[in-house]
Design an enzyme around this catalytic site. Sequence first.
Site, mmCIF file in Angstrom:
data_model
loop_
_atom_site.group_PDB
_atom_site.id
_atom_site.type_symbol
_atom_site.label_atom_id
_atom_site.label_comp_id
_atom_site.label_asym_id
_atom_site.label_seq_id
_atom_site.Cartn_x
_atom_site.Cartn_y
_atom_site.Cartn_z
ATOM 1 N N GLU A 64 0.833 -1.197 0.000
ATOM 2 C CA GLU A 64 0.000 0.000 0.000
ATOM 3 C C GLU A 64 0.871 1.253 0.000
ATOM 4 O O GLU A 64 1.976 1.263 0.539
ATOM 5 C CB GLU A 64 -0.886 0.036 1.245
ATOM 6 C CG GLU A 64 -1.868 -1.105 1.335
ATOM 7 C CD GLU A 64 -2.624 -1.110 2.657
ATOM 8 O OE1 GLU A 64 -2.451 -0.155 3.430
ATOM 9 O OE2 GLU A 64 -3.367 -2.063 2.911
ATOM 10 N N CYS A 76 3.173 8.506 1.847
ATOM 11 C CA CYS A 76 3.554 7.516 2.847
ATOM 12 C C CYS A 76 3.865 6.222 2.102
ATOM 13 O O CYS A 76 2.993 5.678 1.405
ATOM 14 C CB CYS A 76 2.413 7.297 3.841
ATOM 15 S SG CYS A 76 2.768 6.046 5.098
ATOM 16 N N CYS A 126 4.732 -7.318 7.411
ATOM 17 C CA CYS A 126 5.571 -6.862 8.522
ATOM 18 C C CYS A 126 5.677 -7.983 9.549
ATOM 19 O O CYS A 126 4.706 -8.698 9.800
ATOM 20 C CB CYS A 126 4.979 -5.615 9.168
ATOM 21 S SG CYS A 126 6.006 -4.885 10.472
ATOM 22 N N CYS A 139 2.696 -5.943 15.794
ATOM 23 C CA CYS A 139 2.025 -4.995 16.684
ATOM 24 C C CYS A 139 0.537 -5.334 16.730
ATOM 25 O O CYS A 139 -0.091 -5.544 15.680
ATOM 26 C CB CYS A 139 2.240 -3.561 16.203
ATOM 27 S SG CYS A 139 3.977 -3.043 16.236
ATOM 28 N N CYS A 153 -2.148 -3.344 14.571
ATOM 29 C CA CYS A 153 -1.803 -3.008 13.184
ATOM 30 C C CYS A 153 -2.161 -4.138 12.234
ATOM 31 O O CYS A 153 -1.836 -5.310 12.488
ATOM 32 C CB CYS A 153 -0.313 -2.694 13.093
ATOM 33 S SG CYS A 153 0.228 -2.217 11.435
ATOM 34 N N CYS A 165 -2.566 1.369 8.291
ATOM 35 C CA CYS A 165 -1.627 0.568 7.514
ATOM 36 C C CYS A 165 -2.104 -0.874 7.406
ATOM 37 O O CYS A 165 -2.452 -1.503 8.397
ATOM 38 C CB CYS A 165 -0.242 0.587 8.179
ATOM 39 S SG CYS A 165 0.617 2.147 8.032
#
Length: 352
Positions: free
Chosen positions: A94, A107, A114, A118, A121, A338
């Site tokens: 993205e 961004c 990832c 987290c 997220c 995100c």
Amino acid sequence: MKIDIFGLTIEELQEVLVSKGLKKFRAKQIFQWLYQKSVFDFSAMHNLSKADIAILEENFTVLPREITILREQNSSDGLTSKLLLGLPDGNSVETVLMHHDYGYSVCVSSQVGCDMRCAFCASGLKGAVRNLSAAEIIAQVYLFNERIREHKQMVSRVVVMGSGEPMLNFDAVLGALDFLHREDTCFMSYRNMTISTCGIIPGINRLAEQGKPINLAVSLHAVRNDLRTSLMPVNKGFPFVDVIAAAEAYSEAGGRQVTYEYILLKDKNDSVQDAELLSNYLRYKHASVNLIPANPVPEQGFERPSKAAIERFVKVLTKNRINATVRKEMGKDIDAACGQLRAKFAKEQEKK
């Protein structure tokens, strides 16, 4: 196999063009089309001969033309555009364009997915697949440059705050930022660049060694050890107290204020006690706090605090002379957090 020339330096471009029988001076012309005019189709490069265009099309590709727009969402106010990009290898990332009163910022993502896990997220729902190349990071900026060139505009700011942990892809991220800084590309000031990390201390230290005035943002999100570990498992390897110390050393080395990102989660980290504790850790630091009211992520079950709770948190920080702002929300109506758009797309594909 065709050679992708996107992201090559002008010297590297000269070398590959000459190897296919083109004149060396063509490299400068093509470089200008790509990075100053944001034109990626060889046939639209009007100062090239038809013969040269034929050679280029036979032997080379340009990454932005190989990327597919899988999804596009535009905010109702017209200020934010989010793209889900399909990369040539089938992966997706993205990227987001934001129109501010001072210009355009993008961004960018640094990894496919990832591994930081987290809790709040969506980027890490299925872990990291791979690092992005410098060219793939640069392309996220230039796909938007192509769109706004009709307004005679270029992206003037970039934040590496999308999917992925930038410090785990340090060389490609810095390579991309150095490329965007070049006078013959975007000529973007390092002061208009921000790298956001969840607290990878070796990366913060490496960034300090670069001696470049790049802005550092640290995803903090809690200053109670058990809570931060539950929200951000990276806290086990890099405790937040050590992260703050490394960030403060970065600030002292370069004179740049560090921004601490703090996502406000209802009944998790939004109490007066949390605000007081945060103030204690950041008192006398060259720092500011960017408070982010949570975008709901259905998969994780977190809620957004009330307006009163947000105001109360800010009031405590202000009382303690901590510079704090609440992030201006852009794109709330377009899966702004995100990884949300990528996660939604993946679910749709699984159902087919």
